[in-house]
Design a protein around this motif. Sequence first.
Motif, PDB file in Angstrom:
ATOM      1  N   GLU A 119       0.828  -1.206   0.000  1.00 23.71           N
ATOM      2  CA  GLU A 119       0.000   0.000   0.000  1.00 23.71           C
ATOM      3  C   GLU A 119       0.859   1.250   0.000  1.00 23.71           C
ATOM      4  O   GLU A 119       2.094   1.180   0.110  1.00 23.71           O
ATOM      5  CB  GLU A 119      -0.936  -0.017   1.202  1.00 23.71           C
ATOM      6  N   TYR A 139      -2.276   3.017  -9.356  1.00 25.58           N
ATOM      7  CA  TYR A 139      -3.489   3.128 -10.161  1.00 25.58           C
ATOM      8  C   TYR A 139      -3.947   1.741 -10.591  1.00 25.58           C
ATOM      9  O   TYR A 139      -3.127   0.890 -10.949  1.00 25.58           O
ATOM     10  CB  TYR A 139      -3.228   4.000 -11.394  1.00 25.58           C
ATOM     11  N   ASP A 140      -5.265   1.526 -10.571  1.00 25.08           N
ATOM     12  CA  ASP A 140      -5.789   0.230 -10.978  1.00 25.08           C
ATOM     13  C   ASP A 140      -5.922   0.148 -12.493  1.00 25.08           C
ATOM     14  O   ASP A 140      -5.500   1.077 -13.222  1.00 25.08           O
ATOM     15  CB  ASP A 140      -7.114  -0.067 -10.269  1.00 25.08           C
ATOM     16  N   GLN A 175      -7.717   4.375 -12.056  1.00 16.96           N
ATOM     17  CA  GLN A 175      -8.214   5.067 -10.870  1.00 16.96           C
ATOM     18  C   GLN A 175      -7.167   4.988  -9.757  1.00 16.96           C
ATOM     19  O   GLN A 175      -6.559   3.939  -9.535  1.00 16.96           O
ATOM     20  CB  GLN A 175      -9.524   4.444 -10.384  1.00 16.96           C
ATOM     21  N   SER A 176      -6.982   6.092  -9.063  1.00 15.08           N
ATOM     22  CA  SER A 176      -6.010   6.117  -7.974  1.00 15.08           C
ATOM     23  C   SER A 176      -6.474   5.201  -6.840  1.00 15.08           C
ATOM     24  O   SER A 176      -7.644   5.209  -6.456  1.00 15.08           O
ATOM     25  CB  SER A 176      -5.849   7.541  -7.456  1.00 15.08           C
ATOM     26  N   ILE A 177      -5.538   4.396  -6.319  1.00 15.64           N
ATOM     27  CA  ILE A 177      -5.834   3.491  -5.203  1.00 15.64           C
ATOM     28  C   ILE A 177      -4.775   3.668  -4.131  1.00 15.64           C
ATOM     29  O   ILE A 177      -3.657   4.123  -4.406  1.00 15.64           O
ATOM     30  CB  ILE A 177      -5.884   2.008  -5.652  1.00 15.64           C
ATOM     31  N   ASP A 178      -5.142   3.339  -2.895  1.00 18.06           N
ATOM     32  CA  ASP A 178      -4.172   3.484  -1.810  1.00 18.06           C
ATOM     33  C   ASP A 178      -3.598   2.156  -1.345  1.00 18.06           C
ATOM     34  O   ASP A 178      -2.695   2.125  -0.517  1.00 18.06           O
ATOM     35  CB  ASP A 178      -4.782   4.230  -0.620  1.00 18.06           C
TER      36      ASP A 178
END
Length: 412
Positions: free
Chosen positions: A354, A377-378, A382-385
């Motif tokens: 993460e 990013y997925d 999309q930005s992911i944490d």
Amino acid sequence: MTVKQALKRPEVLAPAGTLEKLKTAIRYGADAVYIGGNAYGLRSRAGNFTYEQMAEGVAFAKAHDAKVYVAANMVTHEQNQAGAGEFFRELRDVGISAVIVSDPALIEICATEAPGLPIHLSTQASATNYETLEFWKEEGLERVVLAREVSMAEVAEIRKNTDVEIEAFIHGAMCISYSGRCTLSNHMAMRDANRGGCCQSCRWKYDLYDLPFGGERHSLTKNGTTEEFSMSAVDMSMIEHIPDLIQNGVDSFKIEGRMKSIHYVSTVANVYKAAVDSYMADPENYVCKQEWIDELWKVAQRELATGFYYNTPSENEQLFGERRKIPEYKFVGEVLSYDEITKMATIRQRNLFELGDEIEFYGPGFHHFEQVVTEMYDEEDQSIDRAPNPMMLLTMPVVQPVQPGDMIRKRK
């Protein structure tokens, strides 16, 4: 003649339980790999190869000047030999470089029904002296995998008295039984260890209990998580003794672990490739680098020792009591591609990581660097944490160029 001229470069031989592991091992420096087929091996759960997968693996190996061997080292009972001739012919015709066998019946079948397929003697056959190697040479075998109980002094004596190729284990798990010939699994789980079904009884946790009639069992040691009773050996590592192995004529450095991960295979092949190359380049000034030792500890699952090479293992080479060293890293991903313009890498996740994690990239040729995860990013960009889903694809910026097949790990 100088030392450098007299020495022969040993083969780095890595385990490959699957086609993915085969390709990984070769990319990371293995000169050869050993695999299992769909019969006659001792790792029934190792993801053994079909003939089609063998063909693909052989083609990949040849493209990288590497070899593929097949382990067919089970101890046969009546009727187990049925179909062996066809099996060995298939291996020969698909381009396998040699077959590793222990049972004399299978050796005879291979020699007579698949002429032209080289045969190597398995460590299961307990070859511990040069007379034994000479015997198998007369039977047509060109290489012998020495018993793991052979000392370094005995390796030297064997080399002085025979020209048969010597293969020896230099890294990986050590079986508690002599040359791996164990029957614990047969008695405790009705799985024949010598025909591919080992349940690793020696790795189980044991304790001392009272068993009152009709009551629950109770530990008499009250040891909690501590392991007081053990048959489990520590693993082998000979990274600090490369000169002894080469100078005493070991032709092939065998790494154990067909059921280990691509993280293990890539790391260990990478390290021993680097060590062998360094020694052969300048043997008189060779120094074992601390970074190689540290690297091996990143994939170690147990403590490490030198097996029987320099002394008879004692209680210090057994796993019991508190862990004296705990693995500190886990494998979290592999690089699929890299965009030189955007400096973004496409990664396949293998374990959770993460934002904020410090991760380490490494690749063939001992290329390493560390960085902190600042963006991810997925597949929909999309930005992911965090990356929680096994095998998910994601992209992230990297601070140095990477290559497809590079690996990522993080400290636990």
